[in-house]
Enzyme design. Structure first.
Site, mmCIF file in Angstrom:
data_model
loop_
_atom_site.group_PDB
_atom_site.id
_atom_site.type_symbol
_atom_site.label_atom_id
_atom_site.label_comp_id
_atom_site.label_asym_id
_atom_site.label_seq_id
_atom_site.Cartn_x
_atom_site.Cartn_y
_atom_site.Cartn_z
ATOM 1 N N LYS B 88 -17.047 22.881 11.110
ATOM 2 C CA LYS B 88 -16.419 23.517 12.406
ATOM 3 C C LYS B 88 -16.116 25.000 12.085
ATOM 4 O O LYS B 88 -15.574 25.383 11.007
ATOM 5 C CB LYS B 88 -15.243 22.601 12.630
ATOM 6 C CG LYS B 88 -14.678 22.944 14.001
ATOM 7 C CD LYS B 88 -13.674 21.887 14.368
ATOM 8 C CE LYS B 88 -12.853 22.405 15.666
ATOM 9 N NZ LYS B 88 -11.755 21.576 15.954
ATOM 10 N N SER B 163 -11.470 19.124 20.323
ATOM 11 C CA SER B 163 -12.123 20.410 20.324
ATOM 12 C C SER B 163 -13.276 20.241 19.332
ATOM 13 O O SER B 163 -14.163 21.050 19.434
ATOM 14 C CB SER B 163 -11.056 21.380 19.774
ATOM 15 O OG SER B 163 -10.683 21.252 18.800
ATOM 16 N N SER B 187 -8.751 16.326 17.828
ATOM 17 C CA SER B 187 -9.830 17.095 18.094
ATOM 18 C C SER B 187 -10.933 16.409 16.884
ATOM 19 O O SER B 187 -11.735 17.049 17.231
ATOM 20 C CB SER B 187 -9.371 18.358 17.860
ATOM 21 O OG SER B 187 -8.915 19.343 18.527
#
Lengths: 95, 497
Positions: B88, B163, B187
């Site tokens: 990420k 997210s 997330s």
């Protein structure tokens, strides 16, 4: 909770070092009011004799040994700087 | 399997790839090529990555093919040797842009690696690239990325969740074998649920946050997003452990999480949390969770509905505490030391304001504003401190539940993937998608999402399993057993047709 006003939102923006145009300010005032009046629901909860939690681990201050170690080289520290001069970050004049 | 048909390879979990490498059935470079082919095809359709590290990845794969580890002593090969892993884009990678999907960090090149990256490097993993996400990990749909939204591989008109929408959609598409995400209010788990993959948020403090760009420091935790539960346990083995660079890192002897992968939940006590089966939970999701409950009962577990009354307030507590911490953490983006700077400003204060106003997207600004408000003089007691007290009540509710139950279960997300744009103009509606995942962050306890099936329209449904602090053993045992019983094995292969 009383309704949040445009003036308050302007004040908060100032504290947060942000700025908004008039249209965005109206939108944010509306949305912030919606969100804050929703979360204000926590005031229904009886929290007398309840201590606040700032984080979930039962640790206090964590100290490291006071040892001299190699630090980040100046050129590395400055490698992402938008502007630099000699060994420092360059900024516009302080008002 | 020596041919180049990448579809046979890319949907394999890392532990199976590891077997193929060990048995010399596939070279690392052959695996890497399959994944970079898949990335090329899926990237155009889904916008999965912000940075793709193809050249570097393929070169490193060739080096691994020739390395003594591979040529001489295959028995000691590490579990993630040559495994393509996506990271990420809020986890710092030395020399590789780390943007947090924000304009304000679009050119930021870290001068150090996050601890989790150092640990993966020690495995000789292959970095596929930096995965797309919601800006600063704020969002539940991955529509808040400066680099454009990620699309759901099961239906490109739907969001992948957020997210960590990039990492979850990447694993679902076979555009990496594993991924690392971060979870502040769901997330990792919510996008894993919406994309039909496994996502684990470990106990707070188990995985070092050093090098994870801070959002809400008392809630943030890095964790694995994988194709199955076994990979999640293996990846946790690599990333968990004490780190002197993170003062909230837990200093304990780490178990071997793979040892907890036992297909046995006989006599397990399972609580279904009433407050997480809210009215917003879609009928199909509810039905799917009920099916899992009957499976668990058939396997000899005791299942009961329980009530944790304070969880009703978890969403509100979270949307005070997380923005408050964020408003403080994000004050560092001032255009001085790194990132975007507005160059037209004549004075320092003007530069701060114009840099921040131009560099942050709307959702980030909204959270900074909420946080600043909740911490400001006159409102601190009614919002921030009150929220911290209610947080204590939530923790206490969980503590008493875990005296009686080994695990708690719930849907991961009240609905399946929703349409793009559907909740964009209504932040409060968007926040409600986190309603089932937020409590575990507030209490710092571990929780996993595993696929529970597909809806009638073909979208994944996720089951959440929550356990007490540091009881990843129960999380893994239950997740592994239920994963087997559910037998979910579908992939969105239509993507490559």
């Amino acid at each position: 909770m009383s309704k949040i006003t445009k003036k308050e939102v302007e004040h908060i923006a100032k504290l947060a070092e942000l700025e908004f145009g008039d249209e965005a300010l109206n939108k944010f005032t509306y949305q912030l009011d919606q969100i804050l009046s929703h979360v204000a629901k926590i005031n229904e909860v009886d929290t007398s004799n309840i201590k606040p939690t700032s984080h979930t681990l039962e640790i206090k201050n964590v100290f490291r040994k006071d040892e001299i170690k190699e630090s980040v080289p100046v050129e590395d520290a400055l490698s992402n700087a938008p502007e630099k001069a000699d060994s420092g970050f360059l900024v516009p004049k302080i008002d | 399997m020596g041919n180049n048909n990448f579809l046979e390879i890319i949907f394999l979990p890392a532990h199976k790839l590891n077997n193929l490498i060990q048995e010399k059935k596939l070279k690392v470079s052959e695996i890497a090529k399959c994944y970079f082919d898949a990335i090329e095809k899926s990237q155009q359709k889904l916008n999965l990555y912000i940075t793709i590290c193809k050249e570097q990845g393929l070169n490193f794969a060739k080096i691994l093919d020739e390395s003594p580890d591979y040529l001489d002593d295959l028995s000691n090969i590490k579990p993630f040797f040559g495994i393509p892993i996506a990271i990420k884009d809020n986890i710092c990678t030395k020399g590789i842009t780390t943007t947090c999907a924000s304009k304000i960090l679009q050119n930021y090149i870290p001068i150090y690696n996050a601890t989790v990256i150092e640990r993966l490097n020690a495995q000789s993993y292959i970095l596929t690239g930096k995965a797309n996400m919601d800006e600063f990990a704020m969002g539940s749909s991955n529509e808040n990325s400066f680099f454009g939204p990620v699309k759901n591989p099961w239906d490109i008109n739907c969001v992948p969740g957020g997210s960590s929408g990039g990492p979850a959609a990447i694993i679902a598409s076979g555009a990496a074998a594993c991924a690392l995400g971060s979870d502040t209010g769901g997330s990792i788990r919510q996008p894993a649920s919406l994309c039909g993959v496994v996502g684990l948020k470990p106990t707070y403090g188990l995985v070092s946050r050093y090098g994870l760009v801070a959002f809400a420091s008392s809630l943030d935790q890095i964790g694995p997003i994988t194709r199955d539960v076994k990979d999640a346990a293996r990846l946790l083995n690599v990333i968990a452990g004490w780190d002197e660079n993170d003062s909230t890192s837990i200093n304990l002897k780490m178990p071997d999480y793979e040892e907890f992968l036992k297909d046995d939940i006989k006599n397990f006590k399972i609580g279904i949390v009433k407050e997480l089966m809210v009215k917003e939970v879609a009928p199909e999701v509810r039905e799917s969770i009920n099916k899992v409950v009957s499976l668990a009962e058939q396997m000899g577990a005791y299942v009961e509905e329980i009530s944790l009354p304070s969880l009703e307030y978890a969403l509100s507590v979270y949307y005070i505490i997380a923005p408050s911490e964020a408003s403080s953490n994000l004050s560092r983006y001032d255009g001085v030391r790194y990132g975007f700077r507005n160059t037209s400003a004549k004075t320092l204060r003007e530069m701060y304001k114009k840099t921040r106003a131009g560099g942050f997207g709307d959702e980030v600004k909204r959270r900074i504003m909420i946080g600043t408000y909740c911490l400001s003089s006159g409102y601190y007691d009614a919002y921030y401190e009150k929220a911290q007290r209610v947080r204590t009540k939530i923790i206490n509710d969980f503590k008493s539940a875990f005296k009686k139950y080994d695990i708690l279960i719930s849907p991961t997300s009240p609905t399946t993937a929703f349409k793009m744009g559907e909740k964009l103009d209504n932040p409060l509606m968007m926040y409600l998608s986190d309603i089932c995942t937020i409590p575990a962050n507030l209490a710092g306890i571990p929780a996993i999402s595993i696929p529970a099936g597909l809806s009638k329209s073909g979208l994944p449904i996720g089951l959440q399993i929550i356990a007490d602090s540091l009881r990843e053993d129960n999380v893994f045992r239950a997740a592994y057993s239920l994963e087997k019983a559910i037998g979910f094995s579908k992939n969105p292969i239509g993507l490559y047709e």
